[in-house]
Design a protein around this motif. Structure first.
Motif, PDB file in Angstrom:
ATOM      1  N   GLU A 407       0.686  -1.177   0.094  1.00 15.76           N
ATOM      2  CA  GLU A 407      -0.147  -0.012  -0.080  1.00 15.76           C
ATOM      3  C   GLU A 407       0.910   1.166   0.130  1.00 15.76           C
ATOM      4  N   VAL A 408       1.095   1.801  -1.131  1.00 16.14           N
ATOM      5  CA  VAL A 408       1.995   2.892  -1.380  1.00 16.14           C
ATOM      6  C   VAL A 408       1.201   4.264  -0.744  1.00 16.14           C
ATOM      7  N   LEU A 409       0.003   4.312  -0.887  1.00 18.00           N
ATOM      8  CA  LEU A 409      -1.013   5.289  -0.474  1.00 18.00           C
ATOM      9  C   LEU A 409      -2.241   4.639   0.179  1.00 18.00           C
ATOM     10  N   LYS A 410      -3.160   5.226   0.924  1.00 22.69           N
ATOM     11  CA  LYS A 410      -4.252   4.565   1.223  1.00 22.69           C
ATOM     12  C   LYS A 410      -5.215   4.325   0.137  1.00 22.69           C
ATOM     13  N   ASN A 411      -4.966   4.973  -0.848  1.00 20.40           N
ATOM     14  CA  ASN A 411      -5.811   4.730  -2.171  1.00 20.40           C
ATOM     15  C   ASN A 411      -4.956   4.413  -3.436  1.00 20.40           C
ATOM     16  N   LEU A 412      -3.633   3.761  -3.016  1.00 17.59           N
ATOM     17  CA  LEU A 412      -2.726   3.203  -4.081  1.00 17.59           C
ATOM     18  C   LEU A 412      -2.093   2.073  -3.747  1.00 17.59           C
ATOM     19  N   ARG A 413      -2.183   0.981  -4.492  1.00 21.51           N
ATOM     20  CA  ARG A 413      -1.626  -0.276  -4.259  1.00 21.51           C
ATOM     21  C   ARG A 413      -0.759  -0.671  -5.346  1.00 21.51           C
ATOM     22  N   VAL A 414       0.220  -1.474  -5.011  1.00 23.88           N
ATOM     23  CA  VAL A 414       1.033  -2.027  -6.365  1.00 23.88           C
ATOM     24  C   VAL A 414       1.147  -3.389  -5.843  1.00 23.88           C
ATOM     25  N   MET A 415       1.104  -4.231  -6.885  1.00 24.97           N
ATOM     26  CA  MET A 415       1.383  -5.831  -6.751  1.00 24.97           C
ATOM     27  C   MET A 415       2.323  -6.361  -7.485  1.00 24.97           C
ATOM     28  N   ALA A 416       2.645  -7.537  -7.099  1.00 24.72           N
ATOM     29  CA  ALA A 416       3.809  -8.374  -7.958  1.00 24.72           C
ATOM     30  C   ALA A 416       3.589  -9.980  -7.676  1.00 24.72           C
ATOM     31  N   GLY A 417       3.697 -10.731  -8.674  1.00 25.84           N
ATOM     32  CA  GLY A 417       3.488 -12.033  -8.521  1.00 25.84           C
ATOM     33  C   GLY A 417       4.128 -13.043  -9.235  1.00 25.84           C
ATOM     34  N   TYR A 418       4.327 -14.271  -8.974  1.00 26.14           N
ATOM     35  CA  TYR A 418       5.217 -15.330  -9.652  1.00 26.14           C
ATOM     36  C   TYR A 418       4.627 -16.526  -9.791  1.00 26.14           C
ATOM     37  N   ASN A 419       4.293 -16.980 -10.917  1.00 28.18           N
ATOM     38  CA  ASN A 419       3.483 -18.630 -11.091  1.00 28.18           C
ATOM     39  C   ASN A 419       4.794 -19.529 -11.664  1.00 28.18           C
ATOM     40  N   TYR A 420       4.763 -20.462 -11.101  1.00 28.56           N
ATOM     41  CA  TYR A 420       5.395 -21.727 -11.569  1.00 28.56           C
ATOM     42  C   TYR A 420       4.809 -23.102 -11.712  1.00 28.56           C
ATOM     43  N   TYR A 421       4.571 -23.472 -13.048  1.00 32.21           N
ATOM     44  CA  TYR A 421       3.931 -24.627 -13.408  1.00 32.21           C
ATOM     45  C   TYR A 421       4.997 -25.763 -13.497  1.00 32.21           C
ATOM     46  N   PHE A 422       4.435 -26.961 -12.907  1.00 33.56           N
ATOM     47  CA  PHE A 422       5.114 -28.018 -13.065  1.00 33.56           C
ATOM     48  C   PHE A 422       4.642 -28.793 -13.980  1.00 33.56           C
ATOM     49  N   ASP A 423       5.196 -28.335 -15.331  1.00 32.35           N
ATOM     50  CA  ASP A 423       4.565 -29.140 -16.656  1.00 32.35           C
ATOM     51  C   ASP A 423       5.334 -30.440 -16.944  1.00 32.35           C
ATOM     52  N   LYS A 424       6.669 -30.568 -16.495  1.00 32.73           N
ATOM     53  CA  LYS A 424       7.322 -31.720 -16.786  1.00 32.73           C
ATOM     54  C   LYS A 424       7.123 -32.727 -15.863  1.00 32.73           C
ATOM     55  N   ASP A 425       6.402 -32.584 -14.807  1.00 31.85           N
ATOM     56  CA  ASP A 425       5.626 -33.694 -13.879  1.00 31.85           C
ATOM     57  C   ASP A 425       4.306 -34.150 -14.376  1.00 31.85           C
ATOM     58  N   ALA A 426       3.608 -33.438 -15.324  1.00 29.27           N
ATOM     59  CA  ALA A 426       2.246 -33.798 -15.648  1.00 29.27           C
ATOM     60  C   ALA A 426       2.389 -34.716 -16.916  1.00 29.27           C
ATOM     61  N   ARG A 427       1.896 -36.032 -16.708  1.00 25.14           N
ATOM     62  CA  ARG A 427       1.943 -37.032 -17.840  1.00 25.14           C
ATOM     63  C   ARG A 427       1.127 -36.479 -18.940  1.00 25.14           C
ATOM     64  N   MET A 428       1.546 -36.802 -20.375  1.00 22.70           N
ATOM     65  CA  MET A 428       0.727 -36.461 -21.548  1.00 22.70           C
ATOM     66  C   MET A 428       0.948 -37.729 -22.367  1.00 22.70           C
ATOM     67  N   ASP A 429       0.119 -37.699 -23.452  1.00 22.49           N
ATOM     68  CA  ASP A 429      -0.056 -38.787 -24.241  1.00 22.49           C
ATOM     69  C   ASP A 429       1.445 -39.110 -25.098  1.00 22.49           C
TER      70      ASP A 429
END
Length: 564
Positions: A407-429
């Motif tokens: 919360e930079v100010l009462k009326n101003l917010r900044v956000m950040a995020g990170y997503n990691y997908y475990f694709d190599k563990d998911a079996r496919m055809d």
């Protein structure tokens, strides 16, 4: 005569490329709030039922409901080319070394294929009931797929094998001419009608409970029930070649040639029978004759007719064999259709944690990799690749999502995020996931500004990086490329307890160039081993291929957040 080795083409309907859902594409656009600011994992709101379920418990006591409706339009674009090195070495076949030029290809030998996908209404909802330290939650959305992609002109994997037909036909024209006793003119081009449509849906219903440990910390446990429904329809029809200046449907063309050969074989067989009758008559007379001169003349006539009968009989067998092989070849170029549904289900455990202190809010969500299979419900499959009732793996990759809000100010917010997908563990055809170089990563950022107590505007960006390696994972039926997404929108208070959300976002995809060597099966051949054993092996033609993949994505959304 080895027509079945050449008119292979028809292997054409190698719609045998797996028609499976692309495992890497997870829908995270589960709310309009996300569409205008992608970094929602560290935020606290009703859409947190999906993004930050542990944080939802910090909302006010009572019921909270979010209804979301999105309109999605996407394209999938492929620029494909290939060459046949063997044809480049033979002067008569050099014009066929870039086969797509024979059917509307560009000057560089490439062709452009475009598929369109649209979802008029993509719905989702999140609901929570907060009581004391507890939050009971439910959410529903399409967490994968969600649209119908249509390629009205087919796909390069369908066309490549058909495109070899003119060259392969021309190789056999001398044999045609010899058997039919007529002049055959060269094939100069080809054409076909091709269509592919795919629908992929992953319906996700999530249930869970969050608990407020204290005023700073909360935890969540829940599960999402996933029901997968895929539908694929495709066909290749009217496979034709320009032979002698006329566009010929090859099924009919081969059928006519086979019938002509059959009729010629019947004529030769009749000639053989007549000659054999004459030979027998002269032989009987020769046997009865006593005059040596007459006997020799009659025996000579008998031998001459017997030789003629043998020649005609052998010719009939040769011509009939050619007719039989043409009849086999015409089956390869007949119209083909595929109509397959696939269904499956699985349960994804979900854990969450949220910690807030002062101007900071930190959160994390972990979704386990979901193991399950999808089963073929085959209505029609002329490729014999999708046997009814067969199960294939179609796991959903696990996700680790991290987020922070300041919360930079009462009326101003900044956000950040990170997503990691475990694709190599998911079996496919066919263990397709082994071709991935690394797992998918996403980097997210956003900002929210309360312009007035009743109006909030926000914007965000997302960078998605896929670990595609050399591209072996990608096919023209299922592909993704790394991208940037940008979104913006607003939340407007329209009643005491109701907020209207509106947002728009688009995705800018990179081009992925896949270059690879391949081999197209064009029939079979017999190979004699050192020990004398004769084996039947596939006959192939080596090719050098290039595919350039990209996509577009545009989403417009509107929704309501309601507090009770």
């Amino acid at each position: 005569m080895k027509y079945q080795k050449t008119l292979i083409a028809a292997a054409l309907l190698a719609m045998t490329t797996p028609l499976q859902a692309g495992g890497l594409l997870t829908n995270t656009n589960q709310s309009i709030a996300f569409n205008r600011n992608f970094a929602r994992v560290g935020a606290i709101g009703i859409d947190g039922v999906y993004f930050n379920p542990a944080g939802v418990v910090f909302l006010d006591q009572g019921f909270h409901l979010s209804l979301n409706f999105q309109n999605v339009y996407q394209t999938r674009e492929i620029t494909s080319s290939f060459t046949v090195p063997a044809f480049q070495q033979i002067p008569s076949l050099q014009p066929f070394s870039q086969p797509f030029l024979l059917n509307g290809g560009q000057a560089d030998g490439s062709k452009f294929y475009k598929g369109k996908a649209s979802v008029p209404i993509l719905p989702s909802f999140q609901v929570a009931y907060n009581k004391d330290r507890w939050s009971f939650q439910a959410g529903f959305g399409l967490t994968g797929g969600g649209g119908k992609a249509t390629f009205n002109d087919g796909l390069p994997s369908f066309e490549r094998q058909v495109s070899l037909l003119p060259a392969l036909i021309n190789q056999q024209l001398p044999a045609f001419a010899q058997l039919l006793g007529q002049q055959e003119t060269p094939a100069t081009s080809y054409s076909m009608q091709s269509y592919m449509s795919g629908q992929q849906y992953d319906f996700g219903l999530q249930l869970g409970v969050a608990y407020k440990v204290n005023e700073h910390l909360s935890v969540y446990g829940g599960a999402r029930f996933n029901y997968i429904y895929n539908k694929y329809e495709g066909n290749i029809t009217d496979i034709s070649a320009n032979v002698g200046g006329n566009n010929q449907n090859l099924y009919g063309y081969f059928d006519a040639k086979a019938k002509a050969l059959g009729e010629k074989a019947n004529v030769l067989q009749a000639q053989a029978a007549a000659a054999q009758t004459q030979a027998a008559a002269y032989q009987a007379q020769a046997n009865a004759a006593t005059d040596p001169t007459v006997k020799a003349q009659l025996q000579g006539a008998a031998d001459q007719y017997a030789a003629g009968a043998k020649r005609a009989s052998e010719g009939a067998k040769l011509v009939r064999a050619g007719a039989d092989k043409l009849n086999s070849s015409k089956e390869l170029v007949k119209d083909r259709y595929v109509d397959v549904r696939q269904r499956g289900w699985g349960i994804t455990p979900v854990l969450g944690i949220d910690y807030r202190s002062g101007k900071w809010n930190l959160a994390a969500r972990y979704e386990f990799t979901t193991k399950f299979n999808i089963e073929n419900d085959t209505k029609r499959d002329d490729t014999h690749h999708y046997e009814n009732g067969v199960n294939t793996p179609n796991d959903l990759p696990g996700i680790l999502a991290l987020g922070a809000q300041y919360e930079v100010l009462k009326n101003l917010r900044v956000m950040a995020g990170y997503n990691y997908y475990f694709d190599k563990d998911a079996r496919m055809d066919n263990n397709k996931q082994r071709f991935l170089k690394k797992n998918t990563q996403e980097f997210l950022a956003g900002v929210e500004w309360d312009v007035t107590p009743a109006v909030t505007v926000s914007a965000g960006g997302q960078r998605t990086l896929y670990g595609l390696g050399d591209g072996k994972y990608l096919t023209d039926l299922s592909f993704v490329t790394s991208s940037y997404s940008f979104g913006f929108g607003a939340k407007v208070k329209v009643a005491r307890n109701i907020h209207l959300n509106v947002a728009y976002f688009f995705t800018d995809y990179s081009n992925f160039k896949k270059e690879y060597n391949d081999a197209i099966t064009v029939g079979s051949q017999q190979v004699t081993q050192p020990d004398g054993t004769v084996l039947t092996q596939p006959k192939t033609i080596a090719t050098k291929n290039t595919d350039i993949f990209t996509r577009t994505n545009k989403v417009l959304g509107v929704g309501l957040d309601i507090d009770f």
